[in-house]
Design an enzyme around this catalytic site. Structure first.
Site, mmCIF file in Angstrom:
data_model
loop_
_atom_site.group_PDB
_atom_site.id
_atom_site.type_symbol
_atom_site.label_atom_id
_atom_site.label_comp_id
_atom_site.label_asym_id
_atom_site.label_seq_id
_atom_site.Cartn_x
_atom_site.Cartn_y
_atom_site.Cartn_z
ATOM 1 N N ASP A 30 0.852 -1.187 0.000
ATOM 2 C CA ASP A 30 0.000 0.000 0.000
ATOM 3 C C ASP A 30 0.888 1.238 0.000
ATOM 4 O O ASP A 30 2.015 1.197 0.515
ATOM 5 C CB ASP A 30 -0.898 -0.022 1.252
ATOM 6 C CG ASP A 30 -2.169 0.780 1.072
ATOM 7 O OD1 ASP A 30 -3.252 0.175 0.988
ATOM 8 O OD2 ASP A 30 -2.076 2.029 0.987
ATOM 9 N N LYS A 35 -0.692 2.905 7.501
ATOM 10 C CA LYS A 35 -1.512 1.697 7.463
ATOM 11 C C LYS A 35 -0.620 0.452 7.463
ATOM 12 O O LYS A 35 -0.865 -0.507 8.179
ATOM 13 C CB LYS A 35 -2.390 1.731 6.201
ATOM 14 C CG LYS A 35 -3.486 0.714 6.172
ATOM 15 C CD LYS A 35 -4.307 0.792 4.908
ATOM 16 C CE LYS A 35 -5.458 1.754 4.999
ATOM 17 N NZ LYS A 35 -6.387 1.654 3.858
ATOM 18 N N THR A 86 -11.386 2.798 -6.298
ATOM 19 C CA THR A 86 -11.848 3.412 -7.554
ATOM 20 C C THR A 86 -13.018 4.339 -7.208
ATOM 21 O O THR A 86 -14.158 4.051 -7.541
ATOM 22 C CB THR A 86 -12.312 2.342 -8.557
ATOM 23 O OG1 THR A 86 -13.234 1.461 -7.900
ATOM 24 C CG2 THR A 86 -11.164 1.537 -9.110
ATOM 25 N N GLU A 152 -14.453 -8.365 -6.897
ATOM 26 C CA GLU A 152 -14.803 -8.724 -5.517
ATOM 27 C C GLU A 152 -16.314 -8.695 -5.338
ATOM 28 O O GLU A 152 -16.998 -7.891 -5.967
ATOM 29 C CB GLU A 152 -14.114 -7.764 -4.535
ATOM 30 C CG GLU A 152 -14.501 -6.287 -4.683
ATOM 31 C CD GLU A 152 -15.678 -5.859 -3.842
ATOM 32 O OE1 GLU A 152 -16.148 -6.675 -3.023
ATOM 33 O OE2 GLU A 152 -16.148 -4.729 -4.005
ATOM 34 N N ASN A 208 -24.514 -5.644 -8.673
ATOM 35 C CA ASN A 208 -24.757 -4.557 -7.725
ATOM 36 C C ASN A 208 -25.913 -3.677 -8.173
ATOM 37 O O ASN A 208 -26.696 -3.204 -7.354
ATOM 38 C CB ASN A 208 -23.479 -3.732 -7.509
ATOM 39 C CG ASN A 208 -22.593 -4.374 -6.448
ATOM 40 O OD1 ASN A 208 -22.982 -5.361 -5.831
ATOM 41 N ND2 ASN A 208 -21.418 -3.833 -6.239
ATOM 42 N N LEU A 250 -34.926 -6.624 0.078
ATOM 43 C CA LEU A 250 -36.284 -6.089 -0.041
ATOM 44 C C LEU A 250 -36.645 -5.315 1.227
ATOM 45 O O LEU A 250 -37.811 -5.203 1.576
ATOM 46 C CB LEU A 250 -37.280 -7.242 -0.251
ATOM 47 C CG LEU A 250 -37.119 -8.045 -1.548
ATOM 48 C CD1 LEU A 250 -38.129 -9.181 -1.600
ATOM 49 C CD2 LEU A 250 -37.291 -7.150 -2.778
ATOM 50 N N ALA A 252 -37.076 -1.985 3.223
ATOM 51 C CA ALA A 252 -37.224 -0.536 3.027
ATOM 52 C C ALA A 252 -36.396 0.202 4.066
ATOM 53 O O ALA A 252 -36.126 -0.315 5.140
ATOM 54 C CB ALA A 252 -38.693 -0.159 3.144
ATOM 55 N N CYS A 260 -20.000 0.797 -2.786
ATOM 56 C CA CYS A 260 -20.270 0.107 -4.052
ATOM 57 C C CYS A 260 -21.569 0.527 -4.746
ATOM 58 O O CYS A 260 -21.524 0.981 -5.888
ATOM 59 C CB CYS A 260 -20.259 -1.400 -3.821
ATOM 60 S SG CYS A 260 -18.586 -2.048 -3.718
HETATM 61 C C1 UDX Z 1 -12.563 -1.439 -3.040
HETATM 62 C C2 UDX Z 1 -12.379 -1.462 -4.537
HETATM 63 O O1 UDX Z 1 -11.129 -1.066 -4.904
HETATM 64 C C3 UDX Z 1 -13.436 -0.682 -5.179
HETATM 65 O O2 UDX Z 1 -13.297 -0.725 -6.551
HETATM 66 C C4 UDX Z 1 -14.711 -1.338 -4.785
HETATM 67 O O3 UDX Z 1 -15.777 -0.865 -5.496
HETATM 68 C C5 UDX Z 1 -14.898 -1.135 -3.319
HETATM 69 O O4 UDX Z 1 -13.895 -1.703 -2.664
HETATM 70 P P1 UDX Z 1 -11.793 -0.387 -0.921
HETATM 71 O O5 UDX Z 1 -10.898 -1.554 -0.632
HETATM 72 O O6 UDX Z 1 -13.062 -0.296 -0.171
HETATM 73 O O7 UDX Z 1 -12.101 -0.353 -2.477
HETATM 74 O O8 UDX Z 1 -11.020 0.979 -0.892
HETATM 75 P P2 UDX Z 1 -10.106 1.585 0.237
HETATM 76 O O9 UDX Z 1 -10.496 1.048 1.571
HETATM 77 O O10 UDX Z 1 -10.085 3.042 -0.033
HETATM 78 O O11 UDX Z 1 -8.679 0.953 -0.097
HETATM 79 C C6 UDX Z 1 -7.874 1.277 -1.159
HETATM 80 C C7 UDX Z 1 -6.427 1.124 -0.689
HETATM 81 O O12 UDX Z 1 -5.563 1.248 -1.800
HETATM 82 C C8 UDX Z 1 -6.002 2.174 0.344
HETATM 83 O O13 UDX Z 1 -5.419 1.547 1.453
HETATM 84 C C9 UDX Z 1 -4.986 3.029 -0.419
HETATM 85 O O14 UDX Z 1 -3.988 3.578 0.393
HETATM 86 C C10 UDX Z 1 -4.434 2.028 -1.416
HETATM 87 N N1 UDX Z 1 -3.847 2.621 -2.619
HETATM 88 C C11 UDX Z 1 -4.501 3.583 -3.308
HETATM 89 C C12 UDX Z 1 -2.592 2.193 -3.060
HETATM 90 O O15 UDX Z 1 -1.973 1.342 -2.420
HETATM 91 N N2 UDX Z 1 -2.079 2.723 -4.192
HETATM 92 C C13 UDX Z 1 -2.696 3.705 -4.890
HETATM 93 O O16 UDX Z 1 -2.178 4.182 -5.899
HETATM 94 C C14 UDX Z 1 -3.965 4.147 -4.426
HETATM 95 C C1 UDX Z 2 -22.095 -4.675 -1.756
HETATM 96 C C2 UDX Z 2 -22.420 -6.011 -2.416
HETATM 97 O O1 UDX Z 2 -23.542 -6.615 -1.740
HETATM 98 C C3 UDX Z 2 -21.224 -6.933 -2.377
HETATM 99 O O2 UDX Z 2 -21.513 -8.129 -3.076
HETATM 100 C C4 UDX Z 2 -19.983 -6.259 -2.986
HETATM 101 O O3 UDX Z 2 -20.114 -6.150 -4.397
HETATM 102 C C5 UDX Z 2 -19.753 -4.884 -2.367
HETATM 103 O O4 UDX Z 2 -20.960 -4.110 -2.401
HETATM 104 P P1 UDX Z 2 -21.865 -3.702 0.704
HETATM 105 O O5 UDX Z 2 -21.781 -2.371 0.035
HETATM 106 O O6 UDX Z 2 -20.837 -4.079 1.720
HETATM 107 O O7 UDX Z 2 -21.840 -4.886 -0.389
HETATM 108 O O8 UDX Z 2 -23.285 -3.790 1.426
HETATM 109 P P2 UDX Z 2 -24.711 -4.453 1.170
HETATM 110 O O9 UDX Z 2 -24.972 -5.410 2.274
HETATM 111 O O10 UDX Z 2 -24.866 -4.932 -0.207
HETATM 112 O O11 UDX Z 2 -25.657 -3.186 1.419
HETATM 113 C C6 UDX Z 2 -25.563 -2.022 0.620
HETATM 114 C C7 UDX Z 2 -26.533 -0.961 1.086
HETATM 115 O O12 UDX Z 2 -27.880 -1.362 0.820
HETATM 116 C C8 UDX Z 2 -26.479 -0.639 2.582
HETATM 117 O O13 UDX Z 2 -26.548 0.757 2.760
HETATM 118 C C9 UDX Z 2 -27.710 -1.307 3.151
HETATM 119 O O14 UDX Z 2 -28.188 -0.657 4.298
HETATM 120 C C10 UDX Z 2 -28.677 -1.161 1.990
HETATM 121 N N1 UDX Z 2 -29.756 -2.166 1.980
HETATM 122 C C11 UDX Z 2 -29.450 -3.491 1.828
HETATM 123 C C12 UDX Z 2 -31.083 -1.758 2.080
HETATM 124 O O15 UDX Z 2 -31.373 -0.553 2.207
HETATM 125 N N2 UDX Z 2 -32.071 -2.707 2.021
HETATM 126 C C13 UDX Z 2 -31.814 -4.015 1.858
HETATM 127 O O16 UDX Z 2 -32.764 -4.809 1.816
HETATM 128 C C14 UDX Z 2 -30.458 -4.439 1.770
#
Ligand code: UDX
Ligand code: UDX
Length: 430
Positions: A30, A35, A86, A152, A208, A250, A252, A260
């Site tokens: 990283d 971190k 991203t 993922e 998603n 489902l 509300a 995501c």
């Molecule tokens: C991920 C996926 O990358 C994203 O596309 C997906 O939709 C959601 O989850 P996430 O792991 O949640 O992202 O992001 P974050 O917790 O911000 O972690 C990204 C890490 O990459 C950070 O620790 C950051 O320091 C590191 N990073 C970023 C690098 O090591 N190199 C870089 O150039 C930029």
């Molecule tokens: C999501 C995807 O589910 C997972 O597969 C991966 O692609 C990363 O993105 P995450 O964002 O961690 O996971 O949460 P998820 O449990 O999917 O919930 C997303 C949002 O929807 C939350 O804000 C949750 O509160 C909301 N939600 C979920 C509702 O409002 N109603 C529902 O019935 C389910």
């Protein structure tokens, strides 16, 4: 296998820890040195159930290490996984590929071996793996790169479980990349979808979108249920028992958030627009999600009578959903901002998540849920943490200035709340 994972955020770290636990030799890299230092000491920078124990176990077992910045050691590994963030670009909703591009360039500049497999895990627009491939080739004429896509599908709060017990694993790429992914996930028995990289990337965005669409449809129906005297929970229970529909996503509420759904739905709109395809259905899902906050805030304003100015409002829940400390695109932030704009005095509690700066300085952060409720005129429930469901609501009533609740996650039984003496409003139930 020897696995090099770039990006140790919510996704990269879970992937690194779980792959090590499956027996692979993993290095997490990283650019964030703080971190990495914490990780090297066995500390976990995020709240994710089960992760810290597994992290320590695999560091102690000698299968997991961490380091700052990509270096020449990359050549000692069989596969490189890109898991950098991203984020959504503010100006047009597209996924910002800057970090992915930077990472590809660094990989190319350090690679010296004959051939290297590079796998994209970050969620990206369709076509990104091909662009990663072009970028690698343009910066390195010696190494032969095989770029694959293995998006993922981890839910935060359930990420370790989801990694070890997935419904399916998506593998996109040429034969070399696919064989590598098969070996990486050999110990996990589930459906494995083998395809090209464009389709792999599209599967993730589509899954998603479909889930987000179910939530927006449920939320729009919740408004109709309320207007017609129906109960959205019963409606969705009945609907979800149809096997063709199923019971998930489902529920509300105040709308979906997180790193995501908001980003991926907007990303599909921007891909459609780029190809001059009408994004009608995709836009509707995003619009309903945004309007759900207004629907919730209208309830708060009605309950406040006349004004929210100088009224003490308690907010339970900051995380975008329970069992995570992630506040990216959390509905709570929109709610807190709307309350501040109206001049309300906001008292907030979440068991693990914190309100980001500078918003933090405009509110009172409380040490527990009862302190947040103390003296408040209305209590808003924004995240459905278990501790809120188990709260002593008689005590909460005594602590509050006036006993009023707007429940944005339908965690309480309306009748029970009214019997306790609360004025109570929730989503899609009367
Ligand atoms: C991920 C996926 O990358 C994203 O596309 C997906 O939709 C959601 O989850 P996430 O792991 O949640 O992202 O992001 P974050 O917790 O911000 O972690 C990204 C890490 O990459 C950070 O620790 C950051 O320091 C590191 N990073 C970023 C690098 O090591 N190199 C870089 O150039 C930029
Ligand atoms: C999501 C995807 O589910 C997972 O597969 C991966 O692609 C990363 O993105 P995450 O964002 O961690 O996971 O949460 P998820 O449990 O999917 O919930 C997303 C949002 O929807 C939350 O804000 C949750 O509160 C909301 N939600 C979920 C509702 O409002 N109603 C529902 O019935 C389910």
């Amino acid at each position: 296998m020897r696995v090099y994972i770039v990006g140790t955020g919510y996704v990269g770290l879970v992937t690194a820890v779980c792959l090590a636990d499956l027996g692979h030799q993993v290095c997490g890299v990283d650019i964030n040195s703080e971190k990495i230092q914490l990780l090297q000491e066995g500390g976990c920078p995020i709240y994710e159930p089960g992760l810290e124990d597994l992290l320590k176990k695999n560091i102690d077992g000698g299968r997991l290490s961490f380091k700052v910045d990509i270096g020449s050691e990359i050549n000692d590994y069989d596969v490189v996984i890109i898991a950098v963030g991203t984020p959504e670009r503010e100006r047009d909703g597209r996924a910002d590929l800057y970090y992915v591009a930077q990472t590809a360039k660094q990989i190319a500049l350090h690679a010296t071996k004959d051939s290297l497999i590079v796998i994209g895990k970050s969620t990206v627009p369709t076509g990104t793996a091909k662009q990663i491939s072009e970028s690698l080739i343009s910066h390195n004429k010696i190494t032969r790169f095989h770029v694959g896509s293995n998006p993922e599908t981890l839910r935060e709060g359930n990420a370790v479980h989801d990694f070890m017990n997935p419904d399916r694993i998506i593998m996109g790429g040429d034969n070399v990349a696919i064989n590598c992914l098969q070996a990486l996930y050999e110990k996990i028995s589930c459906a494995k979808v083998i395809t090209d990289t464009n389709s792999a990337e599209m599967i993730k965005l589509t899954a998603n979108f479909m889930l987000a669409q179910r939530i927006s449809t449920t939320n729009a129906l919740a408004q109709i249920c309320e207007a017609t005297g129906a109960n959205v929970e019963k409606v969705m229970e009945g609907v979800g028992l149809d096997k063709r529909i199923g019971p998930h996503f489902l529920q509300a509420g105040v709308g979906y958030g997180g790193s995501c759904f908001p980003k991926d739905t907007k990303s599909i709109i921007s891909i459609a627009e780029h190809h001059r395809i009408d994004p009608l259905i995709f836009k509707a899902v995003v619009d309903v999600n945004e309007s759900q906050i207004h629907f919730f805030m209208r309830k708060v304003e009605e309950m406040a009578i006349m004004t929210l100015k100088n009224r003490s409002i308690a907010v339970w829940g900051v995380a975008f959903k329970p069992e995570t400390d992630d506040v990216r695109d959390a509905p709570s932030i929109k709610v807190i901002n709307a309350l501040i704009e109206e001049g309300a005095l906001v008292r907030v509690f979440d068991p693990v998540a914190t309100v980001p700066k500078p918003l933090k300085y405009k509110i009172t952060c409380c040490k527990d849920m009862y302190e947040a409720a103390a003296g408040a005129e209305i209590l808003l429930i924004v995240t459905e943490w278990n501790c809120f469901k188990q709260a002593d609501m008689s005590n909460v009533k005594l602590l509050m200035e006036t006993a009023k609740i707007v429940d944005g996650r339908n965690i309480f039984d309306p009748q029970k709340m009214r019997e306790l003496g609360f004025e109570y409003s929730s989503i899609g139930r009367s």
